[in-house]
Design an enzyme around this catalytic site. Structure first.
Site, mmCIF file in Angstrom:
data_model
loop_
_atom_site.group_PDB
_atom_site.id
_atom_site.type_symbol
_atom_site.label_atom_id
_atom_site.label_comp_id
_atom_site.label_asym_id
_atom_site.label_seq_id
_atom_site.Cartn_x
_atom_site.Cartn_y
_atom_site.Cartn_z
ATOM 1 C CG ASP A 131 -8.578 39.944 -32.182
ATOM 2 O OD1 ASP A 131 -9.756 39.567 -32.250
ATOM 3 O OD2 ASP A 131 -8.239 41.144 -32.305
ATOM 4 C CE LYS B 281 -12.272 38.154 -34.442
ATOM 5 N NZ LYS B 281 -11.989 39.322 -33.641
HETATM 6 N N1 SAM Z 1 -5.505 41.777 -32.064
HETATM 7 C C1 SAM Z 1 -4.996 42.697 -33.075
HETATM 8 C C2 SAM Z 1 -4.715 44.015 -32.406
HETATM 9 O O1 SAM Z 1 -5.083 44.187 -31.257
HETATM 10 O O2 SAM Z 1 -4.105 44.885 -33.036
HETATM 11 C C3 SAM Z 1 -5.980 42.864 -34.221
HETATM 12 C C4 SAM Z 1 -6.143 41.599 -34.980
HETATM 13 S S1 SAM Z 1 -7.068 41.784 -36.443
HETATM 14 C C5 SAM Z 1 -8.696 41.807 -35.846
HETATM 15 C C6 SAM Z 1 -6.949 40.210 -37.150
HETATM 16 C C7 SAM Z 1 -5.540 39.853 -37.651
HETATM 17 O O3 SAM Z 1 -5.534 38.463 -37.914
HETATM 18 C C8 SAM Z 1 -5.158 40.551 -38.935
HETATM 19 O O4 SAM Z 1 -3.972 41.308 -38.724
HETATM 20 C C9 SAM Z 1 -4.893 39.393 -39.914
HETATM 21 O O5 SAM Z 1 -3.729 39.609 -40.710
HETATM 22 C C10 SAM Z 1 -4.626 38.251 -38.952
HETATM 23 N N2 SAM Z 1 -4.896 36.914 -39.510
HETATM 24 C C11 SAM Z 1 -6.020 36.449 -40.098
HETATM 25 N N3 SAM Z 1 -5.856 35.161 -40.471
HETATM 26 C C12 SAM Z 1 -4.591 34.818 -40.071
HETATM 27 C C13 SAM Z 1 -3.834 33.622 -40.149
HETATM 28 N N4 SAM Z 1 -4.327 32.522 -40.698
HETATM 29 N N5 SAM Z 1 -2.600 33.631 -39.636
HETATM 30 C C14 SAM Z 1 -2.067 34.731 -39.054
HETATM 31 N N6 SAM Z 1 -2.754 35.899 -38.946
HETATM 32 C C15 SAM Z 1 -3.985 35.932 -39.465
#
Ligand code: SAM
Length: 363
Positions: free
Chosen positions: A284, A313
């Site tokens: 996600d 997205k």
């Molecule tokens: N699915 C999660 C939940 O149900 O709580 C919410 C996820 S949130 C929409 C997106 C997450 O992706 C964020 O916590 C962000 O830190 C993480 N993220 C974005 N780019 C990332 C990357 N390259 N590697 C690891 N995490 C990443």
């Protein structure tokens, strides 16, 4: 009877129209889609009589990404008398009954589009359902008791209090949910509302039996972009041990389960721990959809996981084309590597500017 109504999320009418036009053309059916921006539905008008019914049977509903529901409809019934809206509706069904076997009907949905403006109208629809159902039953409708899947559902789709479409859908090729919406209760123990997306995805893509077999205590999952843990929560709840990959903070309640390993790493670089067999990859991360598609293809082709649910997205423009590009990239890679696969994508009720995809593979 040459029209389909397709319900969708408000703002996604163009994508729904592009999709139905393409799928109909693949069946050799041509027509045009009437799009009213932000109306929450699309009407697809076929040029030939009877073709809407054929599309409702032949376009696999689970292959449509943006449509929440697909129903065959009559012309709009206008100026329904407020003192008796039932008679014209029944007359319309009696007329349609000469074209399709409406005596195999099992259920009635009195619906509106899913918009703020229609909220008041939906209160009326709820009240109107009981007397209409009784009147239809008196006429012999809604009495089909054999295999429910082989029956039809009646839909009355109100666009104004005195205006509605009268229609039906095929139970083996529709959404069984009222207004095509799977409503779920937020579990108070879950760390984020995002949890509802994965819950809805599991209910949409797997039957209860598949879920029991393919998500259990003997299995391992990886959650890329896991924080604060709404998706991990859904996997842990089903017994999986989860590697939760994210630089952020995971909810303490998930650490307490003893069923997660928090890996504060980049989701694009993370690889499954050596010698561990990952059953499920979920993802996600908020990123460009094409980068996510390439990442998912890498995991599947390298056999780092057998099954995956992830979000794409969507950009602001050319959303339909972008979805096609992403899915094409993945299927090209799987074809090249000689995999058999099942793929399904859906714009879920709990998705906003994104869609959810499920893929399972076999070598
Ligand atoms: N699915 C999660 C939940 O149900 O709580 C919410 C996820 S949130 C929409 C997106 C997450 O992706 C964020 O916590 C962000 O830190 C993480 N993220 C974005 N780019 C990332 C990357 N390259 N590697 C690891 N995490 C990443």
């Amino acid at each position: 009877m040459n029209k389909l109504a397709l319900y969708c999320r408000i703002g996604f009418e163009k994508e729904t129209a592009a999709e139905i036009t393409e799928k109909a053309a693949e069946k050799g059916v041509f027509g045009f889609a009437r799009v009213n921006n932000d109306s929450g539905y699309v009407i697809f008008e076929c040029y030939q009589e009877g073709e809407a019914d054929r599309l409702a049977r032949e376009i696999p509903f689970n292959q449509l990404i943006f449509a929440r529901q697909m129903i065959v409809i009559s012309d709009l019934l206008e100026n329904l008398p407020p003192t008796d809206r039932i008679t014209p509706i029944i007359e319309e069904y009696n007329r349609l009954g000469s074209l399709v076997n409406l005596h195999r009907t099992t259920e009635l949905f009195v619906e509106t589009a899913d918009t703020n403006e229609a909220k008041e109208l939906s209160v009326f629809c709820r009240k109107f359902t009981v007397p209409l159902r009784q009147a239809l039953k008196k006429q012999g409708y809604l009495a089909f008791k054999e295999v429910k899947k082989s029956g039809l559902t009646l839909h009355i789709f109100f666009v104004k209090p005195n205006c509605c479409y009268v229609g039906y859908s095929y139970n083996n090729n529709h959404s069984p949910n009222f207004m095509g919406i799977l409503r779920l209760k937020f579990p108070p123990q879950a760390p984020s509302r995002s949890t509802l997306k994965l819950h809805e995805a599991i209910l949409t893509f797997l039957s209860p039996e598949e879920e029991r077999k393919r998500m259990n205590e003997s299995m391992y999952g990886v959650d890329l972009g896991a924080c604060p843990g709404g998706w991990t929560y859904q996997l842990v709840k089903r017994g999986l041990f989860v590697y939760a990959v994210d630089h952020g903070k995971m909810a303490a309640s998930l650490h307490d389960t003893g069923r997660i390993d928090h890996c504060p790493e980049d989701g694009f670089k993370f690889q499954p721990p050596k010698r561990s067999k990952i059953d499920w990859l979920v993802c996600d991360m908020v990123e460009q959809p094409i980068r996510i598609a390439a990442l998912i293809a890498k995991w599947l082709v390298n056999e780092w996981c057998r099954e995956t649910i992830f979000n794409l997205k969507l950009p602001m423009k050319k959303r339909y084309a972008e979805v096609q590009n992403c899915l094409q990239l993945i299927t090209n890679e799987l074809d090249k590597a000689g995999f058999k696969y099942h793929i399904q994508a859906k714009h879920l009720y709990h998705d906003r500017e994104e869609i959810t995809v499920h893929i399972s593979v076999k070598k």
